[in-house]
Design a protein around this motif. Sequence first.
Motif, short mmCIF file in Angstrom:
data_model
loop_
_atom_site.label_atom_id
_atom_site.label_comp_id
_atom_site.label_asym_id
_atom_site.label_seq_id
_atom_site.Cartn_x
_atom_site.Cartn_y
_atom_site.Cartn_z
N SER A 71 38.62 39.00 42.01
CA SER A 71 39.58 40.15 41.40
C SER A 71 40.16 40.99 42.27
O SER A 71 40.02 41.27 43.47
CB SER A 71 38.42 41.00 40.77
OG SER A 71 38.95 42.00 40.10
N THR A 83 46.41 52.91 40.24
CA THR A 83 45.10 52.49 39.82
C THR A 83 44.23 53.69 40.27
O THR A 83 44.31 54.25 41.39
CB THR A 83 44.67 51.19 40.47
OG1 THR A 83 43.32 51.06 39.59
CG2 THR A 83 44.55 50.96 41.97
N HIS A 97 41.94 43.93 40.52
CA HIS A 97 41.63 44.95 39.72
C HIS A 97 40.70 45.98 40.05
O HIS A 97 40.56 47.09 40.17
CB HIS A 97 41.46 44.56 38.24
CG HIS A 97 41.02 45.56 37.39
ND1 HIS A 97 41.85 46.57 36.77
CD2 HIS A 97 39.88 45.77 36.79
CE1 HIS A 97 41.12 47.30 35.91
NE2 HIS A 97 39.77 46.85 36.02
N LYS A 105 37.93 42.96 33.46
CA LYS A 105 38.08 44.46 33.38
C LYS A 105 36.99 45.18 33.60
O LYS A 105 37.00 46.25 33.99
CB LYS A 105 38.46 44.67 31.81
CG LYS A 105 40.10 44.24 31.42
CD LYS A 105 40.44 45.11 30.31
CE LYS A 105 41.56 44.27 29.34
NZ LYS A 105 41.03 43.45 28.54
N PHE A 106 35.71 44.54 33.01
CA PHE A 106 34.48 45.35 33.13
C PHE A 106 33.37 44.44 33.83
O PHE A 106 33.72 43.14 33.83
CB PHE A 106 34.12 45.55 31.61
CG PHE A 106 34.99 46.31 30.89
CD1 PHE A 106 35.25 47.63 30.94
CD2 PHE A 106 35.60 45.66 29.78
CE1 PHE A 106 36.29 48.23 30.25
CE2 PHE A 106 36.43 46.36 29.17
CZ PHE A 106 36.84 47.45 29.11
N ASN A 134 37.34 39.00 26.30
CA ASN A 134 37.08 39.94 25.09
C ASN A 134 36.85 39.23 23.83
O ASN A 134 36.37 39.98 22.89
CB ASN A 134 38.50 40.62 25.03
CG ASN A 134 38.10 42.32 25.02
OD1 ASN A 134 37.04 42.54 25.46
ND2 ASN A 134 39.20 42.92 25.05
N SER A 151 45.51 41.82 35.73
CA SER A 151 45.83 43.08 35.12
C SER A 151 47.43 43.47 35.45
O SER A 151 47.85 44.37 34.74
CB SER A 151 45.03 44.30 35.55
OG SER A 151 44.94 44.44 37.01
N ASP A 175 32.31 41.31 32.09
CA ASP A 175 33.04 39.95 31.94
C ASP A 175 32.45 39.08 33.06
O ASP A 175 32.88 37.86 32.61
CB ASP A 175 34.51 40.46 32.20
CG ASP A 175 35.23 41.25 31.15
OD1 ASP A 175 34.66 41.08 30.21
OD2 ASP A 175 36.26 41.99 31.42
N SER A 187 46.47 36.10 33.47
CA SER A 187 45.47 37.02 32.92
C SER A 187 45.39 38.28 33.67
O SER A 187 44.80 39.36 33.17
CB SER A 187 44.06 36.64 32.91
OG SER A 187 43.94 35.55 31.92
#
Length: 486
Positions: free
Chosen positions: A372, A431, A374, A354-355, A18, A312, A358, A310
């Motif tokens: 990932s 989620t 997430h 997150k997106f 971010n 989530s 990224d 890091s």
Amino acid sequence: NYFREKSFADRGWILTFNDVLTLPGYTSFKPSECDLSSNLGPFHFESPIISASMDTVTEEEMAINMALFGGLGVLHRNCSYSKQLQMVKKVKRARNFIIEDVATVSPGMTIKEVRVMMKNRGISGFPVLDSKNKVIGIITQRDIPFESEYDGKVGDVMTKDPICLPANVSREEGLAKLYEIRKEKIPLVDSDGVLTGLITKKDLKPNYPYASKDTKGRLLCGLGCSPFLPKNLEELETFKKAANLADILMTDVAEFHKKDDIEGTKKLMEIIDSKFVVGNIGTYEAAEDLICNTGFPEDKFIGIKVGMGSGSICTTSIQTGVGAPTFFATAQVADAINDYAPGKISLIADGGFKFPGDLIKSFAVGADMIMSGHFFAGCTESPGILDNIQGRKVKIYRGMGSKEARAIGSYVFDRYVKDSKKLAEGVSGYTPFLGPLEGVLLSLEEGLKNGLIYAGAKGISEAYKVKIGRVSTAGINESNVHDLIR
Ligand code: XMP
């Protein structure tokens, strides 16, 4: 220092996705020429994306589908060694048009129960098996009477003695039969009539040209592992079978740069033939030590997995005060690899994404692949059933250090500090349900590809050239949706 400077670590900053943006660059190629493929040691992947070794993310169904779509799934290890072996076998034996892990019902089940199964699993029909697993019927939505109160037994309404095909049916034979009998599904059976799999019209159609395959044409399979061999002899044998059948073993520990973990993994490398990715680590010094001083055999040690705290669902950083955000850790380790083993060790950036936007940021600081949990925990292919919270469909996603994951009991506590049995380093929650993996992967790949095109990189192999800038808090806010009533 190339990547550390690029990530501003030379100024002592520990930045995270971010904090930065990739800068636009000159693009001289056509969008169709942008290549997302990447390598992990000797293995080639059309998609540089890996699903995490977590028990709410990757079991056989996720691993099979990740590989079919060109990426990789790493099976989790929060289970017995025999379950791990079964999962690896299923991935390695999966033929891409046959469902092997078939959901079935028995003739004595009630229609109410079947309706719940259909809803929870998003499946419209099941083979009906007798007590010896022989196929005696098939039940689909069309067999169930319309009245919502109807609650007869499966045996009363199922289509009896359905057409079945032999276990070794080819794609062409399967397609021809489905067309001939105008059905959506056909069970596959062995010579005794015992169910071995299922073909569906939906799965037969696509041909998966990008599937990640080994030299024998089987799907590639990753396996999460402890840095230590099982002590029990029977477990050791089972583990060896699973580990040798999998293609890539990934040590699954929060912080790998520990004498015990390194020595344990070296022993593993001595007796297992597969390739190894070790991790997680988060600093230049740890990578330098792993590459230069451990004596890991070059033909086995193919990669390093980075990022700490890091994720989530991770609480390691807040529980222990120690962490290495994935963006920072990637730059650190990429520099060490370039200094000591360029082109020999691959780098997986793990967690914290997150997106879709990224992803490019980790490739810009030296990652070869990203991992990932997430993005995938909410997919149809992740383990676990659909739940409903205030009308929204959800699935469970939990950290492997959460108290819920540890409660499974079979989990080896060596993912975290060995002696600490009480301190949770992760959380469990819900989620949103996202539907099939294919759609999720497509949006990740599209975000990554468009990013590379805007930044002027022709593919993952050119991403290291992409420029990175630091953004202010105002910039972060501006990047997100703002000034809109929603
Ligand atoms: P995302 O951001 O995709 O991250 O959810 C997945 C990665 O997080 C790590 N992991 C944990 N880290 N406590 C931690 O500190 C945990 O309980 C935990 N569980 C998973 C792991 O590296 C995974 O790939």
